[in-house]
Design a protein around this motif. Structure first.
Motif, PDB file in Angstrom:
ATOM      1  N   LEU A 150      35.351  40.734  41.526  1.00 44.11           N
ATOM      2  CA  LEU A 150      35.686  41.049  40.138  1.00 44.11           C
ATOM      3  C   LEU A 150      36.957  40.377  39.643  1.00 44.11           C
ATOM      4  O   LEU A 150      36.963  39.779  38.556  1.00 44.11           O
ATOM      5  CB  LEU A 150      35.797  42.566  39.968  1.00 44.11           C
ATOM      6  N   GLY A 151      38.043  40.476  40.399  1.00 41.69           N
ATOM      7  CA  GLY A 151      39.295  39.884  39.948  1.00 41.69           C
ATOM      8  C   GLY A 151      39.682  40.371  38.566  1.00 41.69           C
ATOM      9  O   GLY A 151      39.650  41.566  38.267  1.00 41.69           O
ATOM     10  N   GLY A 152      40.023  39.440  37.684  1.00 41.05           N
ATOM     11  CA  GLY A 152      40.402  39.783  36.315  1.00 41.05           C
ATOM     12  C   GLY A 152      39.236  40.110  35.408  1.00 41.05           C
ATOM     13  O   GLY A 152      39.435  40.578  34.275  1.00 41.05           O
ATOM     14  N   GLY A 153      38.003  39.852  35.853  1.00 38.82           N
ATOM     15  CA  GLY A 153      36.819  40.270  35.118  1.00 38.82           C
ATOM     16  C   GLY A 153      36.552  39.542  33.819  1.00 38.82           C
ATOM     17  O   GLY A 153      35.896  40.087  32.924  1.00 38.82           O
ATOM     18  N   ALA A 154      37.004  38.291  33.686  1.00 39.72           N
ATOM     19  CA  ALA A 154      36.821  37.569  32.426  1.00 39.72           C
ATOM     20  C   ALA A 154      35.354  37.407  32.074  1.00 39.72           C
ATOM     21  O   ALA A 154      34.961  37.568  30.902  1.00 39.72           O
ATOM     22  CB  ALA A 154      37.500  36.197  32.504  1.00 39.72           C
ATOM     23  N   VAL A 155      34.512  37.112  33.061  1.00 36.68           N
ATOM     24  CA  VAL A 155      33.083  36.899  32.781  1.00 36.68           C
ATOM     25  C   VAL A 155      32.408  38.218  32.421  1.00 36.68           C
ATOM     26  O   VAL A 155      31.623  38.288  31.470  1.00 36.68           O
ATOM     27  CB  VAL A 155      32.400  36.220  33.980  1.00 36.68           C
ATOM     28  N   PHE A 156      32.696  39.269  33.170  1.00 36.31           N
ATOM     29  CA  PHE A 156      32.119  40.582  32.832  1.00 36.31           C
ATOM     30  C   PHE A 156      32.472  40.997  31.407  1.00 36.31           C
ATOM     31  O   PHE A 156      31.604  41.425  30.641  1.00 36.31           O
ATOM     32  CB  PHE A 156      32.611  41.645  33.817  1.00 36.31           C
ATOM     33  N   LEU A 157      33.728  40.894  31.042  1.00 32.57           N
ATOM     34  CA  LEU A 157      34.149  41.309  29.704  1.00 32.57           C
ATOM     35  C   LEU A 157      33.473  40.463  28.623  1.00 32.57           C
ATOM     36  O   LEU A 157      33.098  40.976  27.564  1.00 32.57           O
ATOM     37  CB  LEU A 157      35.661  41.218  29.589  1.00 32.57           C
ATOM     38  N   VAL A 198      23.530  38.366  38.391  1.00 35.15           N
ATOM     39  CA  VAL A 198      24.653  38.392  39.326  1.00 35.15           C
ATOM     40  C   VAL A 198      25.582  37.221  39.027  1.00 35.15           C
ATOM     41  O   VAL A 198      25.134  36.065  38.967  1.00 35.15           O
ATOM     42  CB  VAL A 198      24.160  38.295  40.789  1.00 35.15           C
ATOM     43  N   TYR A 199      26.869  37.517  38.841  1.00 35.14           N
ATOM     44  CA  TYR A 199      27.864  36.461  38.732  1.00 35.14           C
ATOM     45  C   TYR A 199      28.782  36.522  39.943  1.00 35.14           C
ATOM     46  O   TYR A 199      29.287  37.599  40.304  1.00 35.14           O
ATOM     47  CB  TYR A 199      28.702  36.585  37.458  1.00 35.14           C
ATOM     48  N   LEU A 200      29.005  35.372  40.549  1.00 32.64           N
ATOM     49  CA  LEU A 200      29.772  35.273  41.789  1.00 32.64           C
ATOM     50  C   LEU A 200      30.951  34.333  41.602  1.00 32.64           C
ATOM     51  O   LEU A 200      30.790  33.201  41.158  1.00 32.64           O
ATOM     52  CB  LEU A 200      28.881  34.749  42.917  1.00 32.64           C
ATOM     53  N   ASP A 201      32.127  34.817  41.957  1.00 34.03           N
ATOM     54  CA  ASP A 201      33.331  33.988  41.903  1.00 34.03           C
ATOM     55  C   ASP A 201      34.153  34.221  43.177  1.00 34.03           C
ATOM     56  O   ASP A 201      35.259  34.768  43.126  1.00 34.03           O
ATOM     57  CB  ASP A 201      34.148  34.322  40.652  1.00 34.03           C
ATOM     58  N   PRO A 202      33.618  33.798  44.320  1.00 35.98           N
ATOM     59  CA  PRO A 202      34.333  34.042  45.582  1.00 35.98           C
ATOM     60  C   PRO A 202      35.601  33.207  45.665  1.00 35.98           C
ATOM     61  O   PRO A 202      35.727  32.185  44.980  1.00 35.98           O
ATOM     62  CB  PRO A 202      33.312  33.587  46.642  1.00 35.98           C
ATOM     63  N   PRO A 203      36.567  33.632  46.475  1.00 36.16           N
ATOM     64  CA  PRO A 203      37.754  32.790  46.694  1.00 36.16           C
ATOM     65  C   PRO A 203      37.338  31.412  47.181  1.00 36.16           C
ATOM     66  O   PRO A 203      36.433  31.281  48.005  1.00 36.16           O
ATOM     67  CB  PRO A 203      38.534  33.562  47.775  1.00 36.16           C
ATOM     68  N   TYR A 204      37.988  30.392  46.657  1.00 35.32           N
ATOM     69  CA  TYR A 204      37.633  29.029  47.026  1.00 35.32           C
ATOM     70  C   TYR A 204      38.145  28.697  48.419  1.00 35.32           C
ATOM     71  O   TYR A 204      39.278  29.037  48.777  1.00 35.32           O
ATOM     72  CB  TYR A 204      38.231  28.031  46.035  1.00 35.32           C
ATOM     73  N   LEU A 205      37.310  27.994  49.179  1.00 30.47           N
ATOM     74  CA  LEU A 205      37.708  27.516  50.497  1.00 30.47           C
ATOM     75  C   LEU A 205      38.486  26.209  50.357  1.00 30.47           C
ATOM     76  O   LEU A 205      38.509  25.597  49.286  1.00 30.47           O
ATOM     77  CB  LEU A 205      36.475  27.318  51.368  1.00 30.47           C
ATOM     78  N   PRO A 206      39.125  25.750  51.437  1.00 31.06           N
ATOM     79  CA  PRO A 206      39.853  24.474  51.390  1.00 31.06           C
ATOM     80  C   PRO A 206      38.978  23.334  50.884  1.00 31.06           C
ATOM     81  O   PRO A 206      37.765  23.317  51.103  1.00 31.06           O
ATOM     82  CB  PRO A 206      40.265  24.247  52.844  1.00 31.06           C
ATOM     83  N   ILE A 207      39.602  22.382  50.225  1.00 31.14           N
ATOM     84  CA  ILE A 207      38.875  21.270  49.627  1.00 31.14           C
ATOM     85  C   ILE A 207      38.048  20.516  50.656  1.00 31.14           C
ATOM     86  O   ILE A 207      36.927  20.105  50.382  1.00 31.14           O
ATOM     87  CB  ILE A 207      39.843  20.301  48.924  1.00 31.14           C
ATOM     88  N   PHE A 208      38.579  20.354  51.882  1.00 33.76           N
ATOM     89  CA  PHE A 208      37.885  19.549  52.870  1.00 33.76           C
ATOM     90  C   PHE A 208      37.071  20.383  53.851  1.00 33.76           C
ATOM     91  O   PHE A 208      36.645  19.893  54.876  1.00 33.76           O
ATOM     92  CB  PHE A 208      38.882  18.677  53.637  1.00 33.76           C
ATOM     93  N   SER A 209      36.868  21.658  53.550  1.00 36.29           N
ATOM     94  CA  SER A 209      36.042  22.474  54.433  1.00 36.29           C
ATOM     95  C   SER A 209      34.596  21.998  54.403  1.00 36.29           C
ATOM     96  O   SER A 209      34.102  21.491  53.405  1.00 36.29           O
ATOM     97  CB  SER A 209      36.085  23.944  54.008  1.00 36.29           C
TER      98      SER A 209
END
Length: 302
Positions: free
Chosen positions: A57-64, A199-210
């Motif tokens: 959820l985080g700040g919920g910009a998409v939900f709102l 369903v909206y998904l915004d998981p924490p981003y992994l390292p760029i080179f993962s």
């Protein structure tokens, strides 16, 4: 997999990253928030949604922004129980929350910030007020937790606490009227989604080179929103869940960093690639995040 790449000036012409001023705005600032990317995300969301799911959820910009499209329940979740407490307090206890926020605003100072940061209130309203204060005053509005103790450890941000105005609190509460809020893992939250839901998904981003099979590399960026970090194994599980959602006829959209790993794990989806300007280090000359970030919107194909 269909991959569309939008970069540089062509991306800017096709989609200006300026949100519609008529949509509801988040009541907190959250690292990785999607307010500026709403014009890119919302066109991929169905116009009518039965039940809505957002497990990061985080700040919920998409939900709102989507709240007016949802006819059923909204299942909102995050692993950060302090964050979830803030959402619950906004929905259920605005009258009790307001005087606490006013008290934080009246006592705000650098020394006071560190005193509050060292505390651990147990009640939902007290935990919510503390979270909103620390988030509002911390360096770049970050919330970072120690992996051993779970304590918030972001330094003071050299700003005054602005609290939350009544209109913002009221509109957020109205959007949350038909919501279920839980501090939980995405694997548990998405079990009940069915055809007609979104369903909206915004998981924490992994390292760029993962890449698949590599858990950590030296280029890792900020992902410590909670003591438990989001790792490669979590993204692999999320990809499997997304494939299952598609088989069940559930429409979904994910925001993520544009990497080879994401393209490989979500090869059965439609991936829209672009670059977005990031300014995570706005309060420091130290380079924490690249100014131009490779982004992707991943759309499940039903």
């Amino acid at each position: 997999m269909a991959v569309a790449a939008l970069t540089g000036e062509s991306a800017g012409r096709q989609c200006q990253e300026h949100p519609d001023p008529s949509v509801l705005k988040p009541f907190i600032r959250w690292a990785g928030g999607k307010t500026r990317l709403l014009p890119r995300i919302l066109p991929h969301v169905p116009p009518a949604i039965a039940n809505y799911y957002e497990p990061f959820l985080g700040g919920g910009a998409v939900f709102l922004a989507l709240s007016s499209r949802i006819s059923g329940r909204s299942c909102l979740a995050d692993l950060n129980d302090h964050l979830v407490a803030a959402w619950v307090a906004i929905r259920d206890h605005p009258a009790e929350l307001r005087p606490l926020l006013s008290w934080y605003q009246a006592n705000d100072s650098k020394d006071f910030y560190y005193q509050v940061r060292a505390q651990s209130p147990a009640g939902t309203i007290e935990k919510a007020a503390r979270f909103l204060y620390l988030n509002g005053v911390s360096w770049n509005h970050l919330w970072r937790e120690n992996s051993r103790t779970g304590a918030m450890n972001v330094p003071w941000g050299d700003r005054r606490f602005k609290s939350i105005d009544d209109a913002t609190m009221r509109s957020a509460r109205q959007a949350l009227a038909q919501s279920d809020l839980v501090a939980g893992d995405f694997r548990e939250v998405l079990v009940s989604a069915q055809r007609g839901d979104f369903v909206y998904l915004d998981p924490p981003y992994l390292p760029i080179f993962s890449r698949p099979g590599v858990e950590k590399e030296p280029t890792a960026k900020f992902n410590k929103y909670t003591a438990k970090t989001f790792e490669m194994a979590d993204l692999v599980d999320l990809a499997a869940i997304c494939r299952d959602l598609t088989r069940r006829g559930v429409r979904w959209v994910m925001s993520n960093r544009d990497t080879e790993c994401v393209r490989a794990l979500f090869a059965d989806a439609d991936i829209i690639r672009f670059t977005a300007r990031r300014a995570l280090a706005a309060q420091s000359k130290r380079e924490v995040e690249a100014h131009q970030s490779p982004e992707a919107i991943v759309v499940g194909l039903i």
